[in-house]
Write an enzyme that holds these catalytic residues in place. Structure first.
Site, short mmCIF file in Angstrom:
data_model
loop_
_atom_site.label_atom_id
_atom_site.label_comp_id
_atom_site.label_asym_id
_atom_site.label_seq_id
_atom_site.Cartn_x
_atom_site.Cartn_y
_atom_site.Cartn_z
N TYR B 437 0.81 -1.24 0.00
CA TYR B 437 0.00 0.00 0.00
C TYR B 437 0.84 1.28 0.00
O TYR B 437 2.04 1.22 0.16
CB TYR B 437 -1.07 -0.02 1.08
CG TYR B 437 -0.74 -0.03 2.54
CD1 TYR B 437 0.50 0.26 3.05
CD2 TYR B 437 -1.77 -0.32 3.46
CE1 TYR B 437 0.73 0.26 4.42
CE2 TYR B 437 -1.54 -0.33 4.82
CZ TYR B 437 -0.28 -0.03 5.30
OH TYR B 437 -0.07 -0.03 6.64
N GLU B 438 0.21 2.38 -0.29
CA GLU B 438 0.92 3.65 -0.57
C GLU B 438 1.93 3.48 -1.70
O GLU B 438 2.97 4.15 -1.72
CB GLU B 438 1.63 4.19 0.68
CG GLU B 438 0.72 4.59 1.81
CD GLU B 438 -0.27 5.67 1.42
OE1 GLU B 438 0.02 6.44 0.49
OE2 GLU B 438 -1.33 5.74 2.05
N GLY B 439 1.61 2.63 -2.64
CA GLY B 439 2.52 2.37 -3.78
C GLY B 439 3.38 1.16 -3.50
O GLY B 439 4.18 1.17 -2.56
#
Lengths: 596, 596
Positions: B437-439
């Site tokens: 998550y968050e890339g």
């Protein structure tokens, strides 16, 4: 989430790398003709894909459960086990006189891979039953063999291995379960065993527990352990079931993975004593158990490979379907994520490691067949030594790589991989047991360092390395860029492994802790060099086939690229591992315990 | 399963590596005096250890659940969040004018680590709320700031980030949620958002959703995305709550880990439209979201470090308590498993990677403070460029290493690690989200290659490398064996990283896919070289302190050994990574899609 057995690669490895035709020439392996093997592979693949694989994910969501001493297994397991054993799959490698098919280990190995690839939790009951059969074949009396083996092969009954106790973990010297002789040839057993896979279930009418315990006058430590048969239901002389024995499942574990396979805590003798009979001689139990464990360790290695294959298939299918973001090289709209370089890198890493581990394990199985069946004693002995070197590598490295592959499988799925319904996360959870049970990777590595490397002064390791270098020389003649790149990495890897073997042998006496500080890195190094060796052999054969215009050109080209990937991304780790082993003990051992 | 904040190491990193005293001299950082920081650390450590950490494992067993559109969070979360916010911990790094403490990022960073180390699931509500505050500070009107930030800091309300849609995982260009202007300055939003962390819960009276959506005339792709505030309950002019808005949680995900944090599917506008207000200018939403994401990415890196620390503490405690097998060097009976070399190796690997990642992240936080507060514009600009280079490395590498650390944590526990009640398995499951998550790591790596390396021709990377080499030169003067071993690996690692940077810059135009095929290995290489750099700096300082007879000698000696381990076991992987990047694209890209 379907599973398709990788039959093309299996056939290639069996025929081109593991010399199935040669194994078929050995006495006792005559039944393993090309036609028979093909029929076994096709039918096993169909059965596993259609019957066993679909149960995998649902069973993870609704695992086996315990109630009142009984375990109910996941939906469909009972019926699937009946179908599995009725079709004869439990008996592939076991003797025909007890109802088995009597096929070589090399032929049984892809069947084992397919079963584990389909459903790790389900396959464990077969793996443990195989182990019990092996132990009885090795050390059982004729009467014990007659009474127990046929029902174990037919699936009427299943088997277990009872080693671990709460205080004893991996340390079998600490086993405390007592076996008290009753004067009638039987013993009464008292004690607690934990982590007993399929120690209780509802898939067969009886469970044959093989149990390590101590007789009253046994010496302390590992030399005072005996092996006993303790059936859940006693067995009458005519083979029918008698009274319920005093062995009871008091609970099952709530685990990270392989949730459908019940992991039992078994209580022996809480109601007067569990009746057991001795297997083989008193105090030699650990020896027999090691035979069983060696087979089981190879089997756990195959679990890693089967699981890795399945995780790869699932990730590749997702990556081809999932449309997201434009192609880096330009595209009109978003493309399937398999076109994004890092997704491709992960898929290649999953594939290359799985293929390399498969090749090494199957080649190992063939070597085991030679060790068991070759008419020449010296040849048997030499092959046994090589096989025994390979077992900890196949177990340890294949399972370590399966963790990485399962992890990449989740990663390819992105956020969807973290959601349980996708199924990728199950592989990540399931894989984690493989580097732990049947001896952790550290225990495999101890075996590799001590019994398999230092004891013979590195002789077997160097004999294998000589074969690796011979492959390297064959590669030198090819004009193909891929093969030259593979050759360079294989040569560097061989050098690294040889230096490490010499380091181990030279320092084992003077600085034992420094040597063992590098044990797991050594095991990994051996895995990537020997796996890389098999991939190099595969690439060479593939190139020869292409040059000759024979066979499936797409398959051979893919094999060469996959071998190239393995060389540049996996085998290339060899120098770092060598450094960590040879120079790394100061860092490992330098901190006093109270600083942790 | 307790958690003790690693205050000794935190103080060392803050003071010796990240120059807290220097940061305290910057305009706007005057409050970060040594006394204040010490009080913050001590009190935060106590609060996290006593209040937040004990909720972690129970909440994993009884996660948040959804019923009728409402989410009930795990037992104790509501009360703990009240205590957390009442004590002011949400506001450590936010402006005093809105109720925050206005401390530098460098001081907030250990607090963030402690919170995440205590309880990843709980800490996420704070991380997301931080993100919402950052976005409003950056792009909100004065009225929006006044209305929303104070209640977000005080814990009356919490914040979310709404990016992902079912068809648009990481690809924000594909966002479809519509925002229709109502003529009164408000918009009505329609669409579905998935994977919304704390998108619904019962821990605060209102939830401020920050939502990416498209206005009717917006251009396609990422240039047509705007950012909206969509509160769960509308907010009246006096700040009191108004009507329930048309945003509803239709389900939460069943996840592999971080189970206590609800991951919501949010439906906007099913009952007439969810009322939202624009943040900043139309079509600049992605730009604002990136500011928020950069902060969140750093925060996720800290999650990795916090989790790794906790997994390490748990494994070390177990290894000191668990008695099993004799010492290899001889012992009268079984010993604590911490004495077995491979257990020691795993613990050192966990510890060394955690300390290195912590050092790099805190140093990064200090650089961010300089970039924000230094009076000289050129200095601000130069430090901003370095910080922006570091963010994907801190996010990507710290989280990748946390997966490995959590995995080793299970392994140290052996069979017990696979049983959920031990708690080690939770870290293994929780860690897996951090690289997603968050890339994902691949997205961080794309950022590192494209925007942070190729765009400036490798200038910032090389400026950092010059500093790494300067540290190497300082090491050359030491007579200590450990420092010399570190120096050798640091030099080799720097060479590898420099060659890779040159490869990236040279080939980005001519062969973009080959360059990006090495993106994640490059990110990992940057992580180990820069982490190794910080460990080398730490060892050098420790040696100087020892030479001067200052401070805690045991701590400094341990730091040197830990740095040595990092050099020989982690930094030593640099050559292999360099090879995989520079030579490895043929293997990554050579297979046609239909061969997968």
């Amino acid at each position: 989430m379907s599973y398709q057995a990788p039959l093309k690669d299996m056939r290639f490895v069996l025929n081109e790398l593991a010399d199935l035709a040669g194994i078929n020439q050995l006495p006792g392996c005559e039944d393993a003709t090309a036609d028979t093997v093909e029929a076994v592979l096709e039918e096993n693949a169909r059965f596993c894909g259609e019957v066993i694989a679909p149960l995998n994910h649902p069973a993870d969501k609704e695992p086996s459960f315990w109630q009142g001493g009984e375990v109910t297994t996941s939906k469909g397991f009972k019926e699937a086990f009946r179908a599995f054993t009725e079709a004869g799959w439990q008996g592939v490698q076991h003797p025909a006189e007890f109802g088995g098919q009597g096929l070589p280990k090399l032929v049984a190995t892809p069947c084992v891979e397919m079963l584990h690839g389909s459903n790790l939790s389900f396959a464990l009951v077969a793996l443990l039953t195989d182990g019990a059969i092996e132990a009885l074949l090795t050390a059982g009396t004729d009467e014990q063999k007659t009474r127990f083996i046929e029902p174990l092969i037919s699936g009427k009954w299943t088997g277990t291995m009872n080693l671990t106790e709460p205080q004893a973990g991996s340390d079998l010297a600490a086993v405390r379960t007592r076996a008290v002789p009753q004067g009638d040839g039987t013993f009464k057993l008292f004690g607690t065993k934990i982590f007993i896979t399929y120690g209780e279930h509802d898939m067969a009418e009886n469970i044959i527990h093989l149990v390590l315990a101590r007789t009253p006058d046994a010496p302390p430590g590992v030399k005072g352990i005996s092996l006993f048969i303790v059936p859940k239901f006693l067995v009458n002389d005519d083979g029918s079931l008698g009274a319920r024995n005093d062995v009871h499942c008091v609970s099952i574990e709530h685990k990270l993975g392989i949730k459908a396979s019940p992991t039992a805590v078994l209580q022996f003798g809480d109601h007067g004593g569990a009746i057991g009979t001795l297997v083989g001689e008193e105090n030699r139990g650990l020896e027999y158990m090691f035979i069983m464990m060696n087979a089981a360790r190879f089997g756990v290695g195959m679990q890693g490979i089967g699981l890795a294959e399945r995780a790869y298939q699932q990730a590749a299918a997702f990556a081809k379907e999932r449309i997201q973001s434009r192609d880096l090289a330009g595209s009109n709209g978003p493309v399937a994520i398999i076109n994004h370089p890092d997704v491709r890198r992960m898929l290649m890493s999953m594939r290359a490691q799985t293929e390399a581990a498969r090749a090494l394990a199957y080649v190992g199985a063939g070597i085991s067949d030679i060790a068991n069946h070759h008419p020449d004693e010296a040849t048997r002995k030499a092959n046994l030594a090589v096989y025994e070197y390979l077992v900890p590598v196949i177990k340890g490295w294949s399972t370590e790589m399966s963790e990485n592959v399962a992890r990449d499988g989740v990663q390819v799925h992105g956020g969807m991989g973290f959601i349980e319904e996708t199924g990728a996360a199950q592989h990540y959870r399931d894989a984690k047991i493989l580097t732990i049970y049947e001896g952790t990777t550290a225990i495999q590595a101890n075996d590799l360092v001590g019994r398999k490397t230092v004891r013979d002064g590195g002789a077997v390791a160097k004999s294998i390395l000589a074969q690796v270098r011979a492959t390297g020389e064959s590669l030198a003649n090819s004009g193909n860029d891929h093969l030259q790149a593979i050759r360079r990495q294989l040569a560097a890897g061989s050098d690294a492994l040889e230096q490490v073997v010499e380091f181990m042998v030279a320092n084992a006496k003077s600085d034992i802790k420094a040597v063992y500080a590098g044990s797991v890195p050594y095991l990994k190094l051996a895995g990537i060099v020997l796996g890389g060796w098999q991939m190099a052999r595969a690439a060479l054969i593939a190139q020869n086939k292409l040059d000759a215009g024979e066979g499936d050109a797409d398959f051979y080209r893919a094999k060469i690229v996959t071998a190239r990937f393995f060389a540049d991304h996996i085998l290339s780790q060899a120098q770092g591992l060598r450094h960590s082993i040879v120079e790394g003990s100061a860092g490992v051992l330098g901190l006093p315990v109270d600083q942790f």
